[in-house]
Design an enzyme around this catalytic site. Structure first.
Site, mmCIF file in Angstrom:
data_model
loop_
_atom_site.group_PDB
_atom_site.id
_atom_site.type_symbol
_atom_site.label_atom_id
_atom_site.label_comp_id
_atom_site.label_asym_id
_atom_site.label_seq_id
_atom_site.Cartn_x
_atom_site.Cartn_y
_atom_site.Cartn_z
ATOM 1 N N GLY A 342 0.821 -1.209 0.000
ATOM 2 C CA GLY A 342 0.000 0.000 0.000
ATOM 3 C C GLY A 342 0.852 1.254 0.000
ATOM 4 N N GLY A 343 0.779 2.015 1.110
ATOM 5 C CA GLY A 343 1.452 3.304 1.165
ATOM 6 C C GLY A 343 0.574 4.388 0.567
ATOM 7 N N TRP A 344 1.047 5.616 0.623
ATOM 8 C CA TRP A 344 0.248 6.758 0.184
ATOM 9 C C TRP A 344 -0.260 6.585 -1.250
ATOM 10 C CZ3 TRP A 344 -2.228 10.734 2.187
ATOM 11 C CH2 TRP A 344 -2.572 11.825 1.373
ATOM 12 N N GLU A 385 -3.836 3.989 3.737
ATOM 13 C CA GLU A 385 -3.978 5.397 4.115
ATOM 14 C C GLU A 385 -5.175 6.018 3.381
ATOM 15 O OE1 GLU A 385 -0.172 7.407 3.686
ATOM 16 O OE2 GLU A 385 0.897 5.634 4.404
ATOM 17 N N TYR A 386 -6.444 5.910 3.918
ATOM 18 C CA TYR A 386 -6.789 5.450 5.259
ATOM 19 C C TYR A 386 -8.139 4.754 5.211
ATOM 20 C CZ TYR A 386 -3.239 8.851 6.460
ATOM 21 O OH TYR A 386 -2.068 9.546 6.514
ATOM 22 N N TYR A 453 4.208 11.581 12.401
ATOM 23 C CA TYR A 453 4.985 12.570 11.661
ATOM 24 C C TYR A 453 4.085 13.102 10.560
ATOM 25 C CZ TYR A 453 5.864 8.022 9.421
ATOM 26 O OH TYR A 453 5.724 6.775 8.877
ATOM 27 N N TRP A 591 10.801 6.021 9.120
ATOM 28 C CA TRP A 591 10.714 6.162 7.658
ATOM 29 C C TRP A 591 11.815 7.127 7.222
ATOM 30 C CZ3 TRP A 591 7.843 3.961 3.823
ATOM 31 C CH2 TRP A 591 7.997 4.524 2.546
#
Length: 611
Positions: A342-344, A385-386, A453, A591
């Site tokens: 996944g990830g952004w 996300e998300y 963050y 990260w």
């Protein structure tokens, strides 16, 4: 024939004939003419990720005369294409595809074979194949199917240096001839029975075993599911009560950033971490899929780039980052590796995938546990996300979707694999933490990576300037609930045990330009310039280009010229680790590796702070 097709083709030297039965003057000697060569071209679909696949051809000289060159041609149905290839020159005219040998692999002695492969889009299989212009009709064994996958091996009699393996037999319409035993994806033995005792192993080391059958036509079937085995001895395993010290390694970092698995060793970080999240795999069409095949398992490493100083060879079964991670784990057996999906950018696929959670989990399990690299990975990390909220895209699946997903993945991956998730740190009233059932999902997770963050940044181009990773609240903070402490407190209140929460650290800073005010809260004209994108820069650069000259809410900031940056330093990281210990958290994650200095300053601070 789906998946695997074998084509047996006769080759003979053509002799020009006159009216008589005598050979023409320029004909080869009769003995040479009779030294007919036979060859097979065998196709296997070695991986399928829904919208694409990996295919492999094997050309084998089964006759008594040498082949000097080879050309394989085949048809693909409309919509199926080769997108990249290796060890052959592959071209097409419409749906007809042609593969020719390279300069170094065209000659095949009797009994020799060569393989070439490709990645493709679509789902079709080849048809109407020819090898060196000869028709495939009548040469093969029509209808002869490859053997089935054997049963997953079971391990017994495990010692410091050996293990006994047993498996259920494969089936085949013509009969099974033998089995290849695969250790960590490489063949270590060929046996005729359904058991094998492997020896010469290293004590206290993890291994992965699978088997595949071969029939009497020499067709190889799919590999079995794998079993993981740890030999005895080698000292105690790391105390499971120790804090988790996890870093993300990005597959795209091997390009412009020139950061490789070996850098984890040379920086001194390998001794100080416990886990690595490999980022990212994609989520497409309801399935987990490969993110970057070249970086993941195709890139060839030279000796000086490799973890163990040994260069990759062109024909080894696994290369790229996966093989380097395998070597890293052999050298540092305490490190566990999870594959993060996944990830952004690639979170948009989760919504569709969660329409069938069990099928989604099953696809991910099959990819993570692929026999070629099953030993590399110790579990899966899901970075959505998300859920039921908006990131790059918006999801409206409902608050229960997080619990449903984690339950499905725990059921599929079982108790012996790690199942984790990267989650939001938005603790604002009605914010992202409130949008999904993170408390209910926690019972199925080993831990959450809480992304504490990116609370503030130059996406608000005119400011106000604010630290992107504040630990605590402070006067003038632009938005309430945007702190690490608020996120941890809210997650605890929702029933997530503290030991299942990891505090997130960014190995980078976020910044603005056009700023005159040193302290937070100043106005700006836009994002500061970064090496790879505006508004963001690695710690290893900022520590020299814009050194910290203040702290706020447990993190550092710097005003230099008209630029204003916030980032964590070794000092603020140690303070955050002390806070994490006070809160009873399970540890910390960061990260990502390439933002640290060449000697691993920030990893060292995490390690020392969590002692």
């Amino acid at each position: 024939m789906a998946g695997l097709t074998t084509l047996l083709l006769p080759f003979a030297t053509l002799v020009a004939l006159s009216g008589s039965a005598e050979a023409a003057p320029d004909a080869p000697p009769k003995a040479a003419a009779e030294a007919a060569a036979e060859a097979t071209a065998t196709y296997a679909k070695t991986q399928d990720w829904g919208s694409g696949f990996e295919g492999k051809w094997t050309v084998k000289n089964t006759g008594t005369a040498a082949l000097s060159s080879w050309t394989v041609e085949w048809d693909f149905p409309s919509g199926t294409r080769v997108t990249s290839a290796w060890d052959a020159t592959v071209t097409n005219s419409g749906n007809r595809w042609t593969a020719k040998n390279l300069g170094w692999n065209g000659t095949l002695a009797p009994g020799a074979s060569v393989t070439f492969g490709f990645n493709g889009s679509g789902t079709g299989n080849p048809d109407n194949c020819t090898l060196n212009g000869e028709s495939c009709d009548g040469g093969g064994q029509p209808g002869d199917k490859p053997p089935s996958a054997p049963g997953a091996p079971t391990a017994s009699d495990v010692t410091e240096t050996s293990v006994k393996l047993d498996w259920k037999a494969a089936t085949d319409d013509k009969g099974v001839k033998n089995y290849d035993v695969l250790r960590d994806g490489a063949k270590v033995a060929t046996v005729t029975g359904t058991s094998y005792a492997d020896s010469g192993l290293t004590k206290g080391t993890d291994y992965s075993y699978a088997v595949q059958a071969r029939d009497t036509a020499d067709q190889t079937g799919p590999a079995s599911a794998s079993v993981k085995v740890r030999t005895k001895g080698g000292g105690p395993d790391p105390d499971p009560g120790d804090k988790v010290k996890l870093g993300y390694f990005t597959n795209w970092g091997v390009y412009q950033r020139n950061y490789h698995v070996k850098n984890i060793v040379t920086s001194g970080s390998a001794e100080k971490i416990t886990h690595i999240n490999y980022a990212f795999g994609n989520v497409q069409n309801g399935r987990c899929t490969i993110g970057d095949s070249y970086a993941d398992y195709e890139k060839a490493y030279t000796a000086d780039q490799s973890v163990d100083g040994v260069a990759d060879t062109w024909d080894q079964p696994l290369r790229g980052n996966f093989n380097q991670l395998r070597k890293l784990k052999a050298k540092y057996p305490h490190i566990k590796v999870l594959w993060s999906f996944g990830g952004w950018t690639w979170s948009g696929g989760f919504t569709d995938a969660m329409k069938n959670p069990q099928a989604f989990a099953d696809s991910c399990y099959k990819l993570v546990e692929d026999p070629r690299w099953a030993d590399v990975f110790d579990g899966i990390d899901l970075d959505w996300e998300y859920p039921n909220a908006c990131g790059l895209t918006c999801d409206t699946s409902g608050p229960a979707v997080m619990k449903t997903m984690m339950q499905a993945f725990r059921s599929k991956f079982g108790a012996n694999n790690l199942v984790t998730a990267a989650i939001t740190a938005d603790a604002s009233p009605g914010g992202k933490i409130d949008s999904a059932d993170y408390g209910g999902a926690a019972q199925y997770t080993d831990w959450y990576n809480v992304m504490t963050y990116d609370f503030f940044g130059a996406w608000d181009a005119k400011g106000p300037t604010a630290p992107h990773s504040p630990l605590t609240d402070y006067p003038g903070i632009p938005k309430q609930g945007f702190t690490s402490a608020a996120a941890i407190d809210k997650l605890k209140a929702k029933g997530v045990p503290a030991k299942k929460l990891l505090l997130g650290i960014g190995f980078y800073g976020r910044g603005w330009t056009g700023v005159t005010q040193k302290e937070p809260g100043g106005t700006a004209t836009g994002p500061a310039q970064g090496a790879y994108e505006q508004g963001i820069e690695d710690y290893k650069v900022l520590k020299n280009s814009c050194p910290s000259n203040g702290t706020v809410a447990g993190t550092a900031y710097a005003h230099c010229g008209t630029n204003w940056w916030s980032y964590d330093t070794p000092a603020t990281v140690r303070a955050k680790m002390a806070w994490a210990k006070e809160q009873g958290l399970g540890g910390a994650f960061f990260w990502e590796f390439s933002g640290d200095t060449a000697n691993g300053e920030l990893v060292t601070a995490i390690h020392e702070g969590l002692k």
